[in-house]
Design a protein around this motif. Sequence first.
Motif, PDB file in Angstrom:
ATOM      1  N   ASN A   2       0.845  -1.203   0.000  1.00  0.00           N
ATOM      2  CA  ASN A   2       0.000   0.000   0.000  1.00  0.00           C
ATOM      3  C   ASN A   2       0.875   1.246   0.000  1.00  0.00           C
ATOM      4  O   ASN A   2       0.671   2.157   0.784  1.00  0.00           O
ATOM      5  CB  ASN A   2      -0.913   0.017   1.229  1.00  0.00           C
ATOM      6  CG  ASN A   2      -1.952  -1.067   1.187  1.00  0.00           C
ATOM      7  OD1 ASN A   2      -2.215  -1.653   0.146  1.00  0.00           O
ATOM      8  ND2 ASN A   2      -2.565  -1.341   2.315  1.00  0.00           N
ATOM      9  N   ASP A   7      -0.386   4.820   0.497  1.00  0.00           N
ATOM     10  CA  ASP A   7      -1.070   5.219   1.720  1.00  0.00           C
ATOM     11  C   ASP A   7      -0.161   5.628   2.866  1.00  0.00           C
ATOM     12  O   ASP A   7      -0.612   5.797   3.986  1.00  0.00           O
ATOM     13  CB  ASP A   7      -1.978   4.075   2.195  1.00  0.00           C
ATOM     14  CG  ASP A   7      -3.097   3.818   1.209  1.00  0.00           C
ATOM     15  OD1 ASP A   7      -3.502   4.766   0.516  1.00  0.00           O
ATOM     16  OD2 ASP A   7      -3.550   2.669   1.131  1.00  0.00           O
ATOM     17  N   SER A  21      -2.667   3.030   7.887  1.00  0.00           N
ATOM     18  CA  SER A  21      -1.747   4.051   7.420  1.00  0.00           C
ATOM     19  C   SER A  21      -1.429   4.956   8.609  1.00  0.00           C
ATOM     20  O   SER A  21      -2.325   5.548   9.205  1.00  0.00           O
ATOM     21  CB  SER A  21      -2.387   4.863   6.293  1.00  0.00           C
ATOM     22  OG  SER A  21      -1.506   5.878   5.881  1.00  0.00           O
TER      23      SER A  21
END
Length: 79
Positions: A46, A49, A61
């Motif tokens: 990710n 993020d 996050s």
Amino acid sequence: MKVTVCIGSSCHLKGSRQVVEGLQKLIADNGLKEKVELGGTFCIGNCRDGVCVTVNDSVFSVSPDTVEDFFKTEVLAKV
């Protein structure tokens, strides 16, 4: 409880070192060294993020500015 912080290049640039240091301090200050396992990993996937942190397989996050609130809600409240 297992907490893992991404230390890959994208998260590193977004402050993963500060997040790790903040979590280390909060874990120690709250006497949770025996209950919380803190680790690092490369890319969680990710990258967009920010600093990715997993707690028991849930992905969050986190930034150096939000590490304390994250710790209170996702770690301290659930230990």
